[in-house]
Write a protein that holds these residues in place. Structure first.
Motif, short mmCIF file in Angstrom:
data_model
loop_
_atom_site.label_atom_id
_atom_site.label_comp_id
_atom_site.label_asym_id
_atom_site.label_seq_id
_atom_site.Cartn_x
_atom_site.Cartn_y
_atom_site.Cartn_z
N GLU A 7 -4.54 -8.80 -4.58
CA GLU A 7 -3.27 -9.22 -5.19
C GLU A 7 -2.09 -8.49 -4.58
OE1 GLU A 7 -5.98 -8.35 -7.04
OE2 GLU A 7 -6.56 -10.40 -7.54
N GLU A 8 -2.27 -7.18 -4.32
CA GLU A 8 -1.20 -6.41 -3.69
C GLU A 8 -0.93 -6.91 -2.28
OE1 GLU A 8 -1.46 -1.93 -5.52
OE2 GLU A 8 -3.07 -2.58 -4.18
N ALA A 9 -1.98 -7.23 -1.55
CA ALA A 9 -1.82 -7.73 -0.18
C ALA A 9 -1.08 -9.07 -0.18
CB ALA A 9 -3.18 -7.87 0.50
N LYS A 10 -1.42 -9.95 -1.13
CA LYS A 10 -0.73 -11.24 -1.21
C LYS A 10 0.74 -11.05 -1.57
CE LYS A 10 -2.48 -15.00 -2.35
NZ LYS A 10 -3.13 -16.24 -2.10
N ALA A 11 1.03 -10.09 -2.47
CA ALA A 11 2.42 -9.83 -2.86
C ALA A 11 3.21 -9.26 -1.68
CB ALA A 11 2.46 -8.86 -4.04
N ILE A 54 -5.51 -8.42 6.13
CA ILE A 54 -6.13 -7.89 4.92
C ILE A 54 -6.54 -9.03 4.00
CG2 ILE A 54 -5.72 -6.53 2.82
CD1 ILE A 54 -3.89 -4.72 4.55
N ILE A 55 -5.68 -10.01 3.85
CA ILE A 55 -6.00 -11.18 3.02
C ILE A 55 -7.20 -11.91 3.60
CG2 ILE A 55 -5.16 -13.44 2.26
CD1 ILE A 55 -2.33 -12.11 2.13
N ASP A 56 -7.23 -12.10 4.92
CA ASP A 56 -8.37 -12.75 5.57
C ASP A 56 -9.66 -11.98 5.32
OD1 ASP A 56 -6.91 -14.86 6.55
OD2 ASP A 56 -6.70 -14.02 8.58
N ALA A 57 -9.58 -10.65 5.36
CA ALA A 57 -10.77 -9.83 5.14
C ALA A 57 -11.32 -10.05 3.73
CB ALA A 57 -10.44 -8.36 5.35
#
Length: 76
Positions: A7-11, A54-57
């Motif tokens: 969630e933090e990475a998406k934000a 990071i999101i892809d991971a």
């Protein structure tokens, strides 16, 4: 897995995407006599790539995507 949550990475990715949009309208501006300069487009794109990875991971279970789609031998 990365130390930052999904969630933090998406934000953060959305924040840097918004920064890219804002940067495209101008590099600097002033409000109430204070001059502000936005970050460079290169830095913004670097951070977008970082959080995109990071999101892809998270979405791929830590596995990296293959960059090649296939190799086809050609007879000459």
């Amino acid at each position: 897995m990365p130390r930052i949550s999904y969630e933090e990475a998406k934000a953060k990715y959305k924040m840097w995407s918004d920064a890219e949009d804002a940067r495209s309208t101008g590099a600097s501006y002033s409000i109430a006599g204070r001059a502000l300069t936005r970050t460079t487009m290169e830095e913004i794109q670097m951070m977008k790539r970082k959080y995109g990875r990071i999101i892809d991971a998270y979405e791929n279970g830590g596995k990296r995507r293959s960059r090649t789609s296939g190799i086809y031998p050609v007879d000459r």
